[in-house]
Scaffold this motif. Structure first.
Motif, PDB file in Angstrom:
ATOM      1  N   ALA A  50      45.696  23.689  49.870  1.00 54.54           N
ATOM      2  CA  ALA A  50      46.086  22.283  49.776  1.00 54.54           C
ATOM      3  C   ALA A  50      47.548  22.066  50.145  1.00 54.54           C
ATOM      4  O   ALA A  50      47.931  21.001  50.619  1.00 54.54           O
ATOM      5  CB  ALA A  50      45.812  21.766  48.360  1.00 54.54           C
ATOM      6  N   GLY A  51      48.373  23.102  49.917  1.00 55.48           N
ATOM      7  CA  GLY A  51      49.801  22.968  50.181  1.00 55.48           C
ATOM      8  C   GLY A  51      50.570  22.643  48.923  1.00 55.48           C
ATOM      9  O   GLY A  51      50.038  22.049  47.975  1.00 55.48           O
ATOM     10  N   GLY A  52      51.831  23.051  48.885  1.00 55.22           N
ATOM     11  CA  GLY A  52      52.678  22.764  47.730  1.00 55.22           C
ATOM     12  C   GLY A  52      52.395  23.635  46.530  1.00 55.22           C
ATOM     13  O   GLY A  52      52.818  23.332  45.409  1.00 55.22           O
ATOM     14  N   ALA A  53      51.666  24.753  46.742  1.00 58.52           N
ATOM     15  CA  ALA A  53      51.251  25.592  45.614  1.00 58.52           C
ATOM     16  C   ALA A  53      52.407  26.358  44.984  1.00 58.52           C
ATOM     17  O   ALA A  53      52.311  26.787  43.828  1.00 58.52           O
ATOM     18  CB  ALA A  53      50.168  26.579  46.063  1.00 58.52           C
ATOM     19  N   SER A  54      53.510  26.501  45.717  1.00 55.06           N
ATOM     20  CA  SER A  54      54.626  27.301  45.184  1.00 55.06           C
ATOM     21  C   SER A  54      55.220  26.696  43.923  1.00 55.06           C
ATOM     22  O   SER A  54      55.815  27.398  43.104  1.00 55.06           O
ATOM     23  CB  SER A  54      55.717  27.452  46.249  1.00 55.06           C
ATOM     24  OG  SER A  54      56.199  26.169  46.641  1.00 55.06           O
ATOM     25  N   GLY A  55      55.060  25.397  43.755  1.00 52.99           N
ATOM     26  CA  GLY A  55      55.582  24.754  42.551  1.00 52.99           C
ATOM     27  C   GLY A  55      54.596  24.767  41.403  1.00 52.99           C
ATOM     28  O   GLY A  55      54.908  24.290  40.305  1.00 52.99           O
ATOM     29  N   THR A  56      53.391  25.296  41.653  1.00 51.55           N
ATOM     30  CA  THR A  56      52.339  25.306  40.625  1.00 51.55           C
ATOM     31  C   THR A  56      51.941  26.716  40.209  1.00 51.55           C
ATOM     32  O   THR A  56      51.766  27.001  39.025  1.00 51.55           O
ATOM     33  CB  THR A  56      51.081  24.567  41.148  1.00 51.55           C
ATOM     34  OG1 THR A  56      51.412  23.218  41.409  1.00 51.55           O
ATOM     35  CG2 THR A  56      49.943  24.626  40.124  1.00 51.55           C
ATOM     36  N   ILE A  57      51.786  27.597  41.188  1.00 51.97           N
ATOM     37  CA  ILE A  57      51.231  28.921  40.920  1.00 51.97           C
ATOM     38  C   ILE A  57      52.346  29.950  40.735  1.00 51.97           C
ATOM     39  O   ILE A  57      53.075  30.280  41.669  1.00 51.97           O
ATOM     40  CB  ILE A  57      50.296  29.368  42.068  1.00 51.97           C
ATOM     41  CG1 ILE A  57      49.147  28.361  42.222  1.00 51.97           C
ATOM     42  CG2 ILE A  57      49.728  30.755  41.783  1.00 51.97           C
ATOM     43  CD1 ILE A  57      48.212  28.672  43.369  1.00 51.97           C
ATOM     44  N   ALA A  58      52.461  30.441  39.524  1.00 52.10           N
ATOM     45  CA  ALA A  58      53.420  31.512  39.244  1.00 52.10           C
ATOM     46  C   ALA A  58      52.865  32.838  39.750  1.00 52.10           C
ATOM     47  O   ALA A  58      53.598  33.677  40.275  1.00 52.10           O
ATOM     48  CB  ALA A  58      53.683  31.597  37.743  1.00 52.10           C
ATOM     49  N   LYS A  59      51.544  33.017  39.605  1.00 50.21           N
ATOM     50  CA  LYS A  59      50.898  34.267  39.997  1.00 50.21           C
ATOM     51  C   LYS A  59      49.403  34.035  40.162  1.00 50.21           C
ATOM     52  O   LYS A  59      48.812  33.254  39.407  1.00 50.21           O
ATOM     53  CB  LYS A  59      51.137  35.347  38.927  1.00 50.21           C
ATOM     54  CG  LYS A  59      50.521  36.700  39.257  1.00 50.21           C
ATOM     55  CD  LYS A  59      50.696  37.689  38.105  1.00 50.21           C
ATOM     56  CE  LYS A  59      49.764  37.379  36.950  1.00 50.21           C
ATOM     57  NZ  LYS A  59      49.788  38.439  35.923  1.00 50.21           N
ATOM     58  N   ALA A  60      48.810  34.685  41.144  1.00 52.48           N
ATOM     59  CA  ALA A  60      47.355  34.697  41.291  1.00 52.48           C
ATOM     60  C   ALA A  60      46.942  36.142  41.481  1.00 52.48           C
ATOM     61  O   ALA A  60      47.513  36.850  42.306  1.00 52.48           O
ATOM     62  CB  ALA A  60      46.920  33.860  42.487  1.00 52.48           C
ATOM     63  N   MET A  61      45.952  36.601  40.689  1.00 57.13           N
ATOM     64  CA  MET A  61      45.590  38.020  40.748  1.00 57.13           C
ATOM     65  C   MET A  61      44.113  38.248  40.506  1.00 57.13           C
ATOM     66  O   MET A  61      43.408  37.397  39.963  1.00 57.13           O
ATOM     67  CB  MET A  61      46.397  38.802  39.717  1.00 57.13           C
ATOM     68  CG  MET A  61      46.024  38.457  38.280  1.00 57.13           C
ATOM     69  SD  MET A  61      46.518  39.710  37.102  1.00 57.13           S
ATOM     70  CE  MET A  61      45.459  41.054  37.577  1.00 57.13           C
ATOM     71  N   SER A  62      43.650  39.424  40.952  1.00 57.19           N
ATOM     72  CA  SER A  62      42.305  39.902  40.655  1.00 57.19           C
ATOM     73  C   SER A  62      42.393  41.389  40.334  1.00 57.19           C
ATOM     74  O   SER A  62      42.907  42.152  41.152  1.00 57.19           O
ATOM     75  CB  SER A  62      41.372  39.710  41.852  1.00 57.19           C
ATOM     76  OG  SER A  62      41.164  38.344  42.118  1.00 57.19           O
ATOM     77  N   ALA A  63      41.929  41.778  39.173  1.00 61.26           N
ATOM     78  CA  ALA A  63      41.889  43.200  38.814  1.00 61.26           C
ATOM     79  C   ALA A  63      40.451  43.672  38.983  1.00 61.26           C
ATOM     80  O   ALA A  63      39.682  43.756  38.020  1.00 61.26           O
ATOM     81  CB  ALA A  63      42.366  43.389  37.380  1.00 61.26           C
ATOM     82  N   TYR A  64      40.065  43.964  40.230  1.00 64.19           N
ATOM     83  CA  TYR A  64      38.667  44.290  40.527  1.00 64.19           C
ATOM     84  C   TYR A  64      38.265  45.670  40.022  1.00 64.19           C
ATOM     85  O   TYR A  64      37.175  45.856  39.491  1.00 64.19           O
ATOM     86  CB  TYR A  64      38.419  44.195  42.041  1.00 64.19           C
ATOM     87  CG  TYR A  64      37.898  42.836  42.427  1.00 64.19           C
ATOM     88  CD1 TYR A  64      36.553  42.628  42.660  1.00 64.19           C
ATOM     89  CD2 TYR A  64      38.761  41.754  42.499  1.00 64.19           C
ATOM     90  CE1 TYR A  64      36.074  41.378  42.982  1.00 64.19           C
ATOM     91  CE2 TYR A  64      38.291  40.497  42.831  1.00 64.19           C
ATOM     92  CZ  TYR A  64      36.943  40.313  43.071  1.00 64.19           C
ATOM     93  OH  TYR A  64      36.472  39.071  43.381  1.00 64.19           O
ATOM     94  N   ASP A  65      39.115  46.649  40.233  1.00 64.78           N
ATOM     95  CA  ASP A  65      38.786  48.001  39.779  1.00 64.78           C
ATOM     96  C   ASP A  65      38.755  48.026  38.251  1.00 64.78           C
ATOM     97  O   ASP A  65      39.673  47.539  37.584  1.00 64.78           O
ATOM     98  CB  ASP A  65      39.831  48.987  40.302  1.00 64.78           C
ATOM     99  CG  ASP A  65      39.476  50.421  39.920  1.00 64.78           C
ATOM    100  OD1 ASP A  65      39.958  50.861  38.866  1.00 64.78           O
ATOM    101  OD2 ASP A  65      38.729  51.061  40.679  1.00 64.78           O
ATOM    102  N   LYS A  66      37.701  48.608  37.707  1.00 68.29           N
ATOM    103  CA  LYS A  66      37.535  48.586  36.247  1.00 68.29           C
ATOM    104  C   LYS A  66      38.669  49.305  35.533  1.00 68.29           C
ATOM    105  O   LYS A  66      39.094  48.894  34.450  1.00 68.29           O
ATOM    106  CB  LYS A  66      36.180  49.198  35.866  1.00 68.29           C
ATOM    107  CG  LYS A  66      35.000  48.330  36.293  1.00 68.29           C
ATOM    108  CD  LYS A  66      33.673  48.944  35.897  1.00 68.29           C
ATOM    109  CE  LYS A  66      32.512  48.059  36.319  1.00 68.29           C
ATOM    110  NZ  LYS A  66      31.211  48.640  35.966  1.00 68.29           N
ATOM    111  N   SER A  67      39.160  50.376  36.110  1.00 67.85           N
ATOM    112  CA  SER A  67      40.263  51.110  35.483  1.00 67.85           C
ATOM    113  C   SER A  67      41.525  50.258  35.437  1.00 67.85           C
ATOM    114  O   SER A  67      42.247  50.232  34.434  1.00 67.85           O
ATOM    115  CB  SER A  67      40.543  52.411  36.252  1.00 67.85           C
ATOM    116  OG  SER A  67      39.408  53.250  36.217  1.00 67.85           O
TER     117      SER A  67
END
Length: 483
Positions: A50-67
């Motif tokens: 959408a744009g302008g996400a830098s002022g909203t998202i501090a971090k986006a992550m996925s911890a896919y590996d179970k370990s």
């Protein structure tokens, strides 16, 4: 101060997903993290695009590996990952990091949030459609110490993982948008979760609202909305009033179910429960520690007087919860559908406690005309598994005769079918019933309560009459009309 609106335009068009994400991204105060496990970073992707996400998202992550996931969030006792416990750990961990890493002094107006989901999409064999837990923890005022929280459980109905991922992404946007801009109308917030989503693609079968801005929200009433809005076929809540996930509660359990109006719950209801439970728990294949009792109310029963009266529903729920019972609200008018539903989650023994009049209805062909196999198809589904009916007797009001499985009158065409199930041990009489309560019917007690007649208190379990009087249950409309 935060720029969160307090009103909405009742005639507004449904905003697009991009419009929703932009409204959040362009709000200088909304700031938080995304943690998504199991179906890709589908929700965060919408905000980035959408744009302008830098002022909203501090971090986006996925911890896919179970370990990696275990290293971040800890190991679950049952070793599973798609659970409410896992979601809560994710929300706890990510919110703690936001608080530790973002200075309040530099950002006094920030409204912190953490969005998380842990999801299993459809497997390669397409045997399991997939499900997941989705939640958001957030604040609507920067000085708010206790966070608000919305947690959902979802089930996918699509047959392709890519489509399920897309649906999840849209749901996530709807949830975050609803949390910040529709929080003051939680019933509508639930409806808006399906913006740009077809109900045939997704089921929401549990929701809980908690936090200071939801202090007046009764989650049992939110459960009812899921049924009313065709989001699911059955919902469940516990004695504490919080909603439960039926699949988790019923999983591999022996189930004893009592259907009724419970309007109000009477001594007969409690005698039926206690006496049938005493028999059920002694069944050879039933384990005490692995047994659940469910008091079930059908949607058709709630609609008995027309449209659903939410206050009437809450009054019934209040009494059943006060007695410590787990309540299921379902769309299953026919018993075989209820049993089919239970069989989705357990192969253990199922018991149905019912009165003689209910049994007569079960053997009425008119309820099965929509089935190609008619009553035989329904009975195949009803009695095929390890099921038994515990029959509570009825006193004939005209003759005074006690009606049991031995003298109940079913339609002549059904006699042989009835005999087959009776002699194969599928129907068992409750013989140690209390004869002193057989005359009690909920509908008669309700009339006495509404008409302010005497003597109804003695027909209810201990403590129930006091609750009805104290909270004016079932009589609020009458009192309002008199005023």
């Amino acid at each position: 101060m935060p720029t969160v609106p307090s009103k909405e335009n009742a005639f507004e068009n449904i905003p697009s997903i991009k419009a929703k994400t932009l409204r959040i991204n362009l709000n200088p105060n909304i700031y938080g993290t995304f943690a998504e496990i199991g179906a890709g970073q589908e929700t965060a992707r919408h905000f980035f695009r959408a744009g302008g996400a830098s002022g909203t998202i501090a971090k986006a992550m996925s911890a896919y590996d179970k370990s990696f996931s275990d290293a971040i969030y800890g190991i679950e006792e049952d070793g599973r990952y798609v659970t409410q416990s896992r979601l809560k750990k994710m929300l706890d961990h990510e919110m703690r990091l936001v608080e530790e890493r973002i200075s309040r002094e530099s950002n006094p107006n920030y409204l912190f949030f953490t969005y998380a989901n842990t999801v299993a999409t459809i497997d390669f064999s397409k045997r399991y459609k997939g499900h997941g837990w989705v939640g958001i923890r957030f604040q609507l005022d920067p000085d708010q110490k206790e966070y608000d929280e919305i947690v959902l459980h979802i089930r996918f109905k699509q047959n392709e993982a890519r489509l399920q991922q897309e649906t999840l992404g849209i749901l996530g946007v709807n949830l975050i948008y609803g949390a910040f801009f529709k929080f003051h109308k939680p019933k509508k917030l639930l409806k808006y979760l399906y913006d740009h989503i077809d109900k045939d693609t997704l089921e929401i079968d549990m929701v809980n609202f908690t936090g200071p801005n939801f202090a007046d929200v009764d989650n049992r009433l939110m459960s009812l909305q899921l049924i009313k809005n065709d989001m699911t076929d059955a919902v469940m809540f516990g004695p504490d009033g919080n909603n439960l996930l039926p699949a988790a509660v019923l999983y591999k359990k022996s189930i004893l179910a009592l259907r009724g109006s419970f309007r109000p719950v009477t001594k007969v209801n409690m005698d039926m429960f206690q006496k049938s439970y005493d028999i059920f728990i002694r069944e050879q294949t039933v384990e005490y520690e692995n047994t659940i009792v469910v008091f079930e109310i059908t949607l058709s029963n709630l609609k008995a007087s027309g449209e659903i009266d939410e206050q009437d529903f809450m009054d019934r729920a209040e009494l059943l919860c006060s007695l410590g019972h787990t309540v299921l609200i379902s769309k299953f008018q026919e018993y075989y559908k209820l049993v089919e539903y239970f069989n989705n989650y357990t192969k253990a023994k199922i018991g149905l406690t019912m009165g003689v009049n209910n049994l007569v209805d079960v053997f009425d062909e008119k309820y099965y005309r929509h089935l190609s196999g008619g009553i035989l198809e329904a009975f195949g589904k009803l009695f095929f598994k390890d099921l038994k009916v515990y029959l509570y007797p009825m006193k004939d009001p005209n003759t005074g005769q006690i009606l049991t499985s031995n003298n109940v009158k079913v339609h002549p065409r059904m006699k042989e079918l009835y005999k087959f199930f009776k002699y194969n041990g599928k129907v068992m009489d409750i013989i140690d019933y209390d004869p002193e309560v057989l005359h009690i019917f909920s509908r008669d007690v309700l009339k006495k309560i509404i008409n302010n007649e005497e003597g109804w208190e003695d027909e209810l379990p201990e403590g129930i009459a006091e609750i009805i009087k104290q909270k004016h249950l079932f009589t609020r409309k009458v009192l309002e009309e008199k005023e």
